[in-house]
Design a protein around this motif. Structure first.
Motif, mmCIF file in Angstrom:
data_model
loop_
_atom_site.group_PDB
_atom_site.id
_atom_site.type_symbol
_atom_site.label_atom_id
_atom_site.label_comp_id
_atom_site.label_asym_id
_atom_site.label_seq_id
_atom_site.Cartn_x
_atom_site.Cartn_y
_atom_site.Cartn_z
ATOM 1 N N LEU A 162 40.335 40.643 45.124
ATOM 2 C CA LEU A 162 39.509 39.199 45.020
ATOM 3 C C LEU A 162 39.648 38.274 44.841
ATOM 4 C CD1 LEU A 162 38.689 42.002 41.566
ATOM 5 C CD2 LEU A 162 36.950 41.477 42.735
ATOM 6 N N HIS A 163 41.192 38.003 44.529
ATOM 7 C CA HIS A 163 41.731 36.595 44.555
ATOM 8 C C HIS A 163 40.651 35.493 46.449
ATOM 9 C CE1 HIS A 163 44.264 32.753 44.216
ATOM 10 N NE2 HIS A 163 44.541 33.374 45.369
ATOM 11 N N LYS A 164 40.958 36.395 47.257
ATOM 12 C CA LYS A 164 40.850 35.859 48.390
ATOM 13 C C LYS A 164 39.032 36.401 48.557
ATOM 14 C CE LYS A 164 45.086 38.456 51.855
ATOM 15 N NZ LYS A 164 44.938 38.602 52.422
ATOM 16 N N ILE A 165 38.296 36.924 48.122
ATOM 17 C CA ILE A 165 36.902 37.063 48.569
ATOM 18 C C ILE A 165 36.944 34.854 47.359
ATOM 19 C CG2 ILE A 165 34.787 37.606 47.380
ATOM 20 C CD1 ILE A 165 36.260 40.470 47.932
ATOM 21 N N GLU A 166 37.133 35.231 46.402
ATOM 22 C CA GLU A 166 36.798 34.154 45.458
ATOM 23 C C GLU A 166 37.228 32.885 46.459
ATOM 24 O OE1 GLU A 166 39.604 33.592 41.571
ATOM 25 O OE2 GLU A 166 37.546 34.394 41.023
ATOM 26 N N TYR A 167 38.237 32.808 46.957
ATOM 27 C CA TYR A 167 38.806 31.954 47.632
ATOM 28 C C TYR A 167 37.272 31.452 49.181
ATOM 29 C CZ TYR A 167 41.182 29.932 52.071
ATOM 30 O OH TYR A 167 41.219 29.024 53.413
ATOM 31 N N MET A 168 37.339 32.721 49.594
ATOM 32 C CA MET A 168 36.164 32.110 50.447
ATOM 33 C C MET A 168 34.875 32.383 50.283
ATOM 34 S SD MET A 168 36.905 35.889 53.294
ATOM 35 C CE MET A 168 37.083 37.665 51.828
#
Length: 433
Positions: free
Chosen positions: A418-424
């Motif tokens: 989820l953190h990576k998706i927010e970053y993307m």
């Protein structure tokens, strides 16, 4: 031949080029499809390959699939390197690292052929595999490439060595075990000076700031073949392919088909002297030298022919200069003597046939014959007409399902995704040049 006859021939070649362009779009993808696949691969890299801490390994996908093309028989190439090890080329670069967290390795090219180097530990490695791969040389700890491959195979049941890679039987991917440097190698500094017209300055800057890799294979004629490492520009090459326009990229795809279906047809793998990397190198040189200022569907076959003639010249001379380090002759250990003469005669026979030699390619010949048998055929090279929105959406879902959906093992890993998706969400999508 009079000017009218010459004009008719040029028009015919342009129309065949357009037909081949459309055919290659069907085979490898339109520019829109290629851009979509690249975005998909980049998202996959961020979710699954980029490191979350200094421990473990970073993985990087490479090859034609990462570049957004889908060709039958294409393997998946994976580069893998430890996160807490870095290669430097000057001792002054020592200051940029915390040696309590990073193991530093010094590259020394002074006793190796161009494009290769010896790697020496500067501070002790905490990595067991690296320690086991070290040998004493010149009163220093040298990381031996052959020993590093052997150590990796010893802890990877079912894996065997294949050049700088380890692979498993019946697997469709090779793992290139490597080390990473944040810095551009001094031996490739001349490449920066050559980049006047291509690629554009921002691409050059991006390539240089992303450094290079070192893969575990030595030069066959090197004094220390078993211990040397090859300087790899895999990431730089990927960025160069992204910097091509679609006609230039399809010229490379055409050359890949040409070598697979015609030059290397019915030749045993061990006897093949040319590979797709030589084709990619030829395309890079031709684009940078601006031999064809504007590559488009109408002159795609002209671009192909220029690249083929350059390849023929290289085989005749026995010299294929690496694009980043021209002093590195990539033919030196394989294409010489009788093998060189036989390859040249084979290529020259194709040269004498001209573009008609492409009729031997089962993938390309239908698109040539279609024009020859239908001289008044109208060919539309507008890519938006080559695939419907519905079909494009279907291709998107095919790419989604082709990727392995991350298996969520625990709550912590769920939060990581989820953190990576927010970053993307805040990242720009790749754009087609």
């Amino acid at each position: 031949m009079d000017s009218m006859g010459t004009s008719r021939i040029e028009t015919a070649i342009q129309r065949i080029s357009e037909s081949v362009f459309v055919g290659l779009c069907n085979i490898a993808g339109t520019s829109q499809m290629v851009a979509m696949r690249r975005d998909m691969m980049e998202i996959n890299d961020i979710l699954n390959c980029k490191p979350t801490d200094s421990r473990g390994y970073t993985l990087m996908l490479s090859g034609s699939k990462k570049e957004g093309f889908r060709l039958k028989g294409s393997d998946i190439d994976i580069m893998m390197w430890p996160n807490n090890h870095r290669v430097i080329s000057k001792l002054s670069q020592f200051q940029y690292y915390n040696i309590n967290r990073q193991t530093l390795i010094l590259s020394d090219c002074s006793n190796s052929p161009p494009g290769f180097t010896l790697l020496y530990l500067i501070n002790p490695s905490t990595h067991g595999l690296i320690r086991k791969a070290c040998v004493k040389m010149n009163e220093r700890q040298c990381v031996s490439s052959s020993k590093y491959r052997q150590v990796w195979c010893s802890i990877s049941p079912g894996f065997t060595q294949h050049g700088p890679c380890i692979y498993q039987e019946d697997s469709d991917f090779d793992q290139a075990i490597s080390l990473y440097s944040d810095f551009w190698p001094p031996s490739a500094s001349s490449w920066i000076d050559r980049c006047h017209s291509w690629p554009q300055p921002h691409v050059v800057d991006d390539i240089v700031k992303n450094g290079c890799h070192f893969v575990a294979i030595g030069h066959k004629l090197g004094r220390h073949e078993n211990h040397e490492w090859r300087i790899s520009f895999s990431l730089a090459e990927q960025k160069l392919v992204y910097a091509m326009n679609h006609s230039q990229a399809l010229t490379f795809i055409l050359l890949k088909l040409f070598i697979k279906e015609i030059i290397n047809n019915e030749i045993a793998d061990d006897d093949k002297l040319l590979c797709s990397y030589h084709m990619k190198t030829a395309v890079f040189w031709v684009i940078q030298q601006n031999i064809i200022p504007h590559c488009c569907p109408q002159n795609l076959l002209e671009g192909f022919w220029v690249c083929f003639k350059l390849l023929l010249k290289w085989v005749y001379e026995g010299v294929c200069p690496n694009f980043f380090i021209p002093e590195n002759n990539m033919f030196l250990t394989k294409i010489y003597g009788e093998a060189q003469n036989q390859l040249f005669m084979r290529l020259f026979g194709l040269y004498e046939k001209g573009l008609a030699s492409l009729l031997h390619s089962p993938s390309i010949s239908p698109f040539i014959i279609n024009v020859l048998f239908n001289p008044r055929l109208s060919i539309c090279t507008n890519e938006h007409t080559l695939i419907s929105e519905t079909m494009f959406d279907l291709k998107v879902f095919e790419e989604l399902y082709a990727k392995n959906t991350p298996f969520i093992q625990n709550l912590q890993r769920s939060f990581m995704y989820l953190h990576k998706i927010e970053y993307m969400i805040n990242l720009p999508l790749l754009t087609q040049s």
